[in-house]
Motif scaffolding. Sequence first.
Motif, PDB file in Angstrom:
ATOM      1  N   ASN B  53       0.872  -1.169   0.000  1.00 15.31           N
ATOM      2  CA  ASN B  53       0.000   0.000   0.000  1.00 15.31           C
ATOM      3  C   ASN B  53       0.915   1.227   0.000  1.00 15.31           C
ATOM      4  O   ASN B  53       2.022   1.159   0.529  1.00 15.31           O
ATOM      5  CB  ASN B  53      -0.889  -0.014   1.239  1.00 15.31           C
ATOM      6  N   PRO B  54       0.480   2.318  -0.607  1.00 14.22           N
ATOM      7  CA  PRO B  54       1.375   3.470  -0.700  1.00 14.22           C
ATOM      8  C   PRO B  54       1.749   4.015   0.671  1.00 14.22           C
ATOM      9  O   PRO B  54       0.889   4.136   1.553  1.00 14.22           O
ATOM     10  CB  PRO B  54       0.559   4.492  -1.486  1.00 14.22           C
ATOM     11  N   ASP B  55       3.007   4.306   0.873  1.00 14.66           N
ATOM     12  CA  ASP B  55       3.446   4.992   2.078  1.00 14.66           C
ATOM     13  C   ASP B  55       4.626   5.873   1.701  1.00 14.66           C
ATOM     14  O   ASP B  55       5.017   5.933   0.538  1.00 14.66           O
ATOM     15  CB  ASP B  55       3.801   4.016   3.201  1.00 14.66           C
ATOM     16  N   THR B  77       3.679  -0.559  -6.052  1.00 20.61           N
ATOM     17  CA  THR B  77       2.685   0.164  -5.267  1.00 20.61           C
ATOM     18  C   THR B  77       1.262  -0.181  -5.687  1.00 20.61           C
ATOM     19  O   THR B  77       0.961  -0.288  -6.874  1.00 20.61           O
ATOM     20  CB  THR B  77       2.911   1.675  -5.406  1.00 20.61           C
ATOM     21  N   LEU B  78       0.413  -0.344  -4.708  1.00 21.21           N
ATOM     22  CA  LEU B  78      -1.014  -0.592  -4.942  1.00 21.21           C
ATOM     23  C   LEU B  78      -1.787   0.709  -4.766  1.00 21.21           C
ATOM     24  O   LEU B  78      -1.251   1.678  -4.252  1.00 21.21           O
ATOM     25  CB  LEU B  78      -1.512  -1.620  -3.922  1.00 21.21           C
ATOM     26  N   PRO B  79      -3.076   0.731  -5.169  1.00 17.60           N
ATOM     27  CA  PRO B  79      -3.856   1.960  -4.966  1.00 17.60           C
ATOM     28  C   PRO B  79      -4.007   2.287  -3.487  1.00 17.60           C
ATOM     29  O   PRO B  79      -3.909   1.412  -2.633  1.00 17.60           O
ATOM     30  CB  PRO B  79      -5.215   1.638  -5.566  1.00 17.60           C
ATOM     31  N   GLN B  80      -4.306   3.547  -3.230  1.00 11.65           N
ATOM     32  CA  GLN B  80      -4.407   4.026  -1.857  1.00 11.65           C
ATOM     33  C   GLN B  80      -5.721   3.586  -1.219  1.00 11.65           C
ATOM     34  O   GLN B  80      -5.760   3.203  -0.060  1.00 11.65           O
ATOM     35  CB  GLN B  80      -4.296   5.548  -1.897  1.00 11.65           C
ATOM     36  N   ASP B  81      -6.783   3.623  -2.013  1.00 13.36           N
ATOM     37  CA  ASP B  81      -8.103   3.281  -1.517  1.00 13.36           C
ATOM     38  C   ASP B  81      -8.136   1.793  -1.127  1.00 13.36           C
ATOM     39  O   ASP B  81      -7.779   0.929  -1.924  1.00 13.36           O
ATOM     40  CB  ASP B  81      -9.117   3.571  -2.623  1.00 13.36           C
ATOM     41  N   ALA B  82      -8.590   1.513   0.112  1.00  9.61           N
ATOM     42  CA  ALA B  82      -8.531   0.149   0.621  1.00  9.61           C
ATOM     43  C   ALA B  82      -9.276  -0.825  -0.285  1.00  9.61           C
ATOM     44  O   ALA B  82      -8.800  -1.921  -0.573  1.00  9.61           O
ATOM     45  CB  ALA B  82      -9.109   0.096   2.036  1.00  9.61           C
TER      46      ALA B  82
ATOM     47  N   LEU C 221      -8.522  -3.823 -17.488  1.00 13.00           N
ATOM     48  CA  LEU C 221      -7.787  -4.922 -18.096  1.00 13.00           C
ATOM     49  C   LEU C 221      -6.285  -4.840 -17.798  1.00 13.00           C
ATOM     50  O   LEU C 221      -5.492  -5.551 -18.404  1.00 13.00           O
ATOM     51  CB  LEU C 221      -8.019  -4.953 -19.614  1.00 13.00           C
ATOM     52  N   THR C 222      -5.899  -3.955 -16.890  1.00 11.42           N
ATOM     53  CA  THR C 222      -4.489  -3.869 -16.514  1.00 11.42           C
ATOM     54  C   THR C 222      -4.394  -3.985 -15.000  1.00 11.42           C
ATOM     55  O   THR C 222      -5.365  -3.790 -14.298  1.00 11.42           O
ATOM     56  CB  THR C 222      -3.888  -2.515 -16.898  1.00 11.42           C
ATOM     57  N   SER C 223      -3.214  -4.314 -14.517  1.00  8.78           N
ATOM     58  CA  SER C 223      -3.068  -4.297 -13.065  1.00  8.78           C
ATOM     59  C   SER C 223      -1.667  -3.921 -12.608  1.00  8.78           C
ATOM     60  O   SER C 223      -1.413  -3.880 -11.420  1.00  8.78           O
ATOM     61  CB  SER C 223      -3.474  -5.637 -12.467  1.00  8.78           C
ATOM     62  N   THR C 224      -0.762  -3.656 -13.534  1.00  7.51           N
ATOM     63  CA  THR C 224       0.550  -3.187 -13.081  1.00  7.51           C
ATOM     64  C   THR C 224       1.008  -2.023 -13.956  1.00  7.51           C
ATOM     65  O   THR C 224       0.404  -1.732 -14.989  1.00  7.51           O
ATOM     66  CB  THR C 224       1.640  -4.272 -13.202  1.00  7.51           C
ATOM     67  N   THR C 225       2.095  -1.412 -13.535  1.00  5.66           N
ATOM     68  CA  THR C 225       2.595  -0.266 -14.276  1.00  5.66           C
ATOM     69  C   THR C 225       3.239  -0.671 -15.600  1.00  5.66           C
ATOM     70  O   THR C 225       3.627   0.190 -16.379  1.00  5.66           O
ATOM     71  CB  THR C 225       3.627   0.500 -13.452  1.00  5.66           C
ATOM     72  N   THR C 226       3.377  -1.966 -15.871  1.00  6.19           N
ATOM     73  CA  THR C 226       3.942  -2.345 -17.160  1.00  6.19           C
ATOM     74  C   THR C 226       2.923  -2.180 -18.270  1.00  6.19           C
ATOM     75  O   THR C 226       3.288  -2.191 -19.447  1.00  6.19           O
ATOM     76  CB  THR C 226       4.400  -3.814 -17.175  1.00  6.19           C
ATOM     77  N   THR C 227       1.652  -2.054 -17.928  1.00  8.99           N
ATOM     78  CA  THR C 227       0.631  -1.916 -18.969  1.00  8.99           C
ATOM     79  C   THR C 227      -0.297  -0.739 -18.737  1.00  8.99           C
ATOM     80  O   THR C 227      -0.957  -0.304 -19.661  1.00  8.99           O
ATOM     81  CB  THR C 227      -0.269  -3.173 -19.021  1.00  8.99           C
TER      82      THR C 227
END
Lengths: 314, 436, 283
Positions: B53-55, B77-82, C221-227
Motif C-alpha cells: 500500500n502506498p506509504d 505500489t497498490l492503490p491508496q483506496d482500501a 484490463l491492466t493491473s501493473t505499471t507495465t501496462t
Amino acid sequence: MTATTIPRDQTKAAPAAASDRSVAENRLGQKLVAPALILMVLVTAYPMLQALYLSLFRYRLTTPDDKAFVGLGNYGVILTDSLFWKDTLNTVLIMLITVAVELVIGFAFAMVMHRIIFARGVMRTAILIPYGIITVVSAFAWQFTFSINNGWVNGTFGWLPGISSTTNWYGDHWHAMFAIMVSEIWKTTPFMALLLLAGLSQISEDMLEAAKVDGATAAQRLFKVIIPNMRAAIMVAVLFRALDAFRIFDNIFIMTKGAQNTESSSFLTYRQAIEQFQLGMGSALSVLLFLTVLLLAYLIVKLFRVDLAQARGE
Amino acid sequence: MHVPKRSRGGLVPLGHSGTRRRLAGSLAALATAAGVLSACGSGGTTTLVWYINPDSGGQAAIAKTCSTSQYTITTQTLPQDANQLRVQLARRLEAHDSGIDLMSIDPPYTAEFANGGLLAPIPQAEQATLKQQSFKGAADAATWNGQLVVYPFWSNTQVLWYRKSFVQKAGLDMNQPVTWAQIIKAASDNGGTVAVQANKYEGYVVWINALVSGAGGSLVQDASAGVDAKVTINSQAGEDAAQVIEDLAHSKAAPPDLSIAQEGQAGSAFGAANGAFMVNWTYIWHNYDTTQPDVAKDIGYTMYPETVQGQPARPPYGGIGIGVSSYSKHIADAQQAAACLVAPKQQAAQAAITGNMPASPAGYQDPAIQKLFPADLIKLFEDSVNAAAPRTVTPYWSDISGAIQSTWHPPTSVSSSTPSASATFIHDVLTGKKLL
Amino acid sequence: MRQKTGVGTWIGFVVILVWCLLPVAWIVSLSFKSLAETTTGSPHFLPQDFTWDNYKVLLGMTSDKSTSHDFLASLRNSFGISIVATILAVMIATLAAYAIARLEFRGKRLVLSLALAIAMFPVVSLVGPLFDMWRTFHLFNTWPGLIIPYMTFTLPLAIWTLSAFFREIPWEMEQAAQVDGATSWQAFRKVIVPLAAPGVFTAAILTFFFAWNEFVLALSLTSTTTTRTVPAQMSFFVGPDPFNPPYVQLATASVIVTIPVIVIVLLFQRRIVAGLTSGAVKG
C-alpha cells in the motif's frame, strides 16, 4: 450508415464483361473487409454472447464453487432493484440535460464560427482542445474547480445566491450532478458545435438573403430558414451525443465515485463486474445496458426520422 | 527491468511484414535472454515482488534491509483506496498470477483472501511466534478460522486530537474521558469543527464501527457463517451510533466538506482557523510540522470519544498484514522474507519513516519510536490499540461495508431508522436479492 | 447592421476562447502550486508561491523516483499502445473502407451494421466478459490486451471517416489504371493509396485520440505499471501523504498528457475538423 453502402457511381462496365469482374470484385471485397470483420466479431460479438450465457448464472469470481444456473434470475433481481432504476434515471437525466444544453451552446458557437472571418485557426485550435483532452483530465480539472478547499468557483461566484465559500459541491445529489454535467458539457460541446457548423455551412447564403429581402426578422430567419435546413445535421449530432452521454463513466468515476447517488448505468455495470467480481450479475447488467443503447438508438432514429443517408448528403 | 521488454515481445503476433516479424523475433529473443538472465543472474538470487500500500518509503526501506544473498525483495505500489487495493490484488490472484509473492493487505479483507485460498498457510511454529509477538487486536484481525493467515505488520488506531487553544477557550476538561455529544456541543457552541471521515468509503465504516462498538454493539456476528452471518447493526448500539452521526451532521460543528471528508480533508479542516477536534490515525501527529508549525504546537490528544457516557470507547483498528500468495513460485523464500519484514525491529524502522505504528509491544519499545512520539502519546496509542474494536473478520466484508456505506451516506441522511434499514439491506445484499 | 454583427461575433469569439481555455489554464495554474499550498487549502486561481517542483517530481528530477517511475512508465504505455493500435486500426480500416466505398460484394451490409453497432456500443458492457476472456487467453494485463479492443472500437470511426474520404477521390484514375492492365489490387496500391493518404492521416489522428483517451478498459484490463496507461494511472496517483490525494501532482500529470493533444491539434486542426464532420455531415 447502412443506407450509404451503394457507391454513387455504380460500375458502368458493360454487362457482358461484368460477370468475371464481379466475381473477382466480390472476392476482393470480402478479403479486404475480412480483417475488420473478424476483429469486430471476435472482440464484441463473441464476448457479448458469452455475457449472455454468463448472465444466466450465479457466478462470483471469489467464490467459484458457488456457481449455479439461475435462468433469468439475475435479470429479475436487476429489473426489480431500486438502485438499477435510480442509476438509469440518473443516466437519462444526464443525457437529456447535457444534450439539450450542448445543442443550444453548440449552436451559438457554430454561429460565431460560421461568421468569424479572422483568427479561424485560433478558434479551431481552441475548440478542439476540449474535444481532444483526456476525459479523465477534464474530470480532474472540473473536480478541482468545484473543490471546496482548492477550487475557484466558490470564491468567484460567492455573490450568487446559494453559493458561498463553504458550498460543498459534492455534498448533495443535485450539486454533484451539476458539477458532473458541467464537466461533460464542457468537454463535448465543441464536437456538437463542429457538427452543427458543418450543417450551417450547407445553407446557401442566397436563401438567407432572399429571406432578408422578404423582410424576415433575425429570429424568423433563424427559426424558419436556418434550423429547418439544418435538421439533418442537428439530428445526427443529437444521435451521436445522446448515445455518447448515455455511456457516461469517466467523469463520475473521477469526480464522485458514484457517491450522492450520482451513479450511472455504466458505472453500476463496472462495479458489479469488476469491483465486486459478480460475473453473472455483471453480465446481466452488460446485456441490459447494450439493449438499452440499441433501443435508444432505435428510438432516436424513429422519433426524429433521422435519415442517415440524407444527413450525409448522399 | 525485464518487464517492459516482455510486453513489447508480446506484440509479436500482431506484426505483419517480414521485417516486423524479424524485429519481433529478435525482441522475443531479447526478452527470453533477459528472462534467463533474471532467473540465474547475480549468483542465483530470486526476486520477490512485494505489493505494498502506498506509504512514504517505509516499506521500500525495510524491503532493502530484509533482502538477502538468496533473494531480493522489490516493491510495487497498490492503490491508496482500501477497496481498490483489494480489487487489484484479488483480480490478479484469481487469475493465478505468479507475479505477486508478498502483499500488504488491509485487515478487513484478510478473511476474504484466506477463504478464497489466495494466501499460503503460515507454518504453525511461525504462527505461534507471531501470536506471541503481536498485540492481541492485531493477531485477532489476522486470524481466520482459527489460523493466523497474514503476518501482522503494523497496527493503526485513532485517537481524539484537539486544539489546545480551543479547549481552553471552551473550558472543556480533556483529562476526563469525553463523549461525542460533549465535543460536538463544545465545538458548535464555540465556533469550532469536529473533523471525521465521512466520505462514501471504507473510512466511514471505520467510524461507524467504532461508534457502534463503543455503545457495546457490533455490525455483524457469527461471521464464520458466511452469507448467513447474523446482522446486528439493528440494535440500541446502532441507534446510539446513528444519533452521534445525525447530531454532528446537523450541527454547526460539521465541517462543510463532511460528506466527502477522508483522512486528508479531516486533517485540513483541523488545521483551519476554526479547527477544534478531529479523530484520525497516528500519522497526523507530524502532519503539520512543516506546513503549519503553529498548528503542530497546538495539538493535544486523548482517548477516542465515547459513544455513550461512561462506557469506554472502542477506537478504530487499522493497519496492514503481510500475506504470502499461494500462487507465488517462491513460497518458502517469501515466508522467510515476511518473517523478517514483520520483526519488531523492522516494524519500528518503517514506523520511523511513515508514522505507521508497529503491531507489537516490542516494536513500540524501539528507540526509533520513542524518538518519534512523546511518551504519553505512545502510551495512548498502545492503550487505544488494546481497546480497539476491529471490524468483523468475514469473507463478505466488502459487501457488508459497501451496504453500510450505501445506507449511511451522506451523514445528513442518517436517522434513527438508518440501522434497521441498513440491516435489511445488508441481508438482501448478502443473499443476492439486491444490487450493491 | 454589419458592424453590429461584428461586435456580436467578437464577443462570441472571446466567449468561446474563455470557455475552451479556462479549465486548461486552471490545471496549468494548479500544476505550479506547491503541495503544501493545496494541503492547507488554496481557493485562488493563481499559485501563491510559484514552483516547478511538481514537474521535477513527475519527470524524475528529484530523489523521489517512485512517482516519476510509475508516471513515466504509464506515459510510455500510453504512447506505445495508442500508436500501435492506431497503425493497426488504420491499416485494417483502410482495406475495409476501400472495399466499402468502391466494391460490390456480399456481406457489405453485415460489416456496416456491425460497425454501426460497435460505434454505439457501451464499452462498459464488454468489460466483464473481456476480463474473463483475457484471463483465459493470458491477455490480461498485457499490451495486446488493450491494443486489440482499442483497434476494434476505433474501426467504425476509421472506416466511416475513410470511406467518406475515399468517395471524394477521382476514381476515373483507378479505372484508367485498370484499363492499362493493372489489376484491382495494383490500382488500389499504386493510384489510390497516395491519393487517400490525407484521409488516412485524419483517421489516424482521430483513432489516436480515442486510444489516448480511453479509460474504462485501461482501468479494468491492466493491473501493473507495465501496462497501465496514463488515464488509468492517474486514478492511482499517490502523493507523499498516503491519505491526501496529491492534487497538484495530478494537475501536473494532466498538463503533461495534454501537451501531445495540443501539439496534434495545433498542427492538424484543419484535418481533424474535416475528419470529424465528414463522417457525419458532408460539408
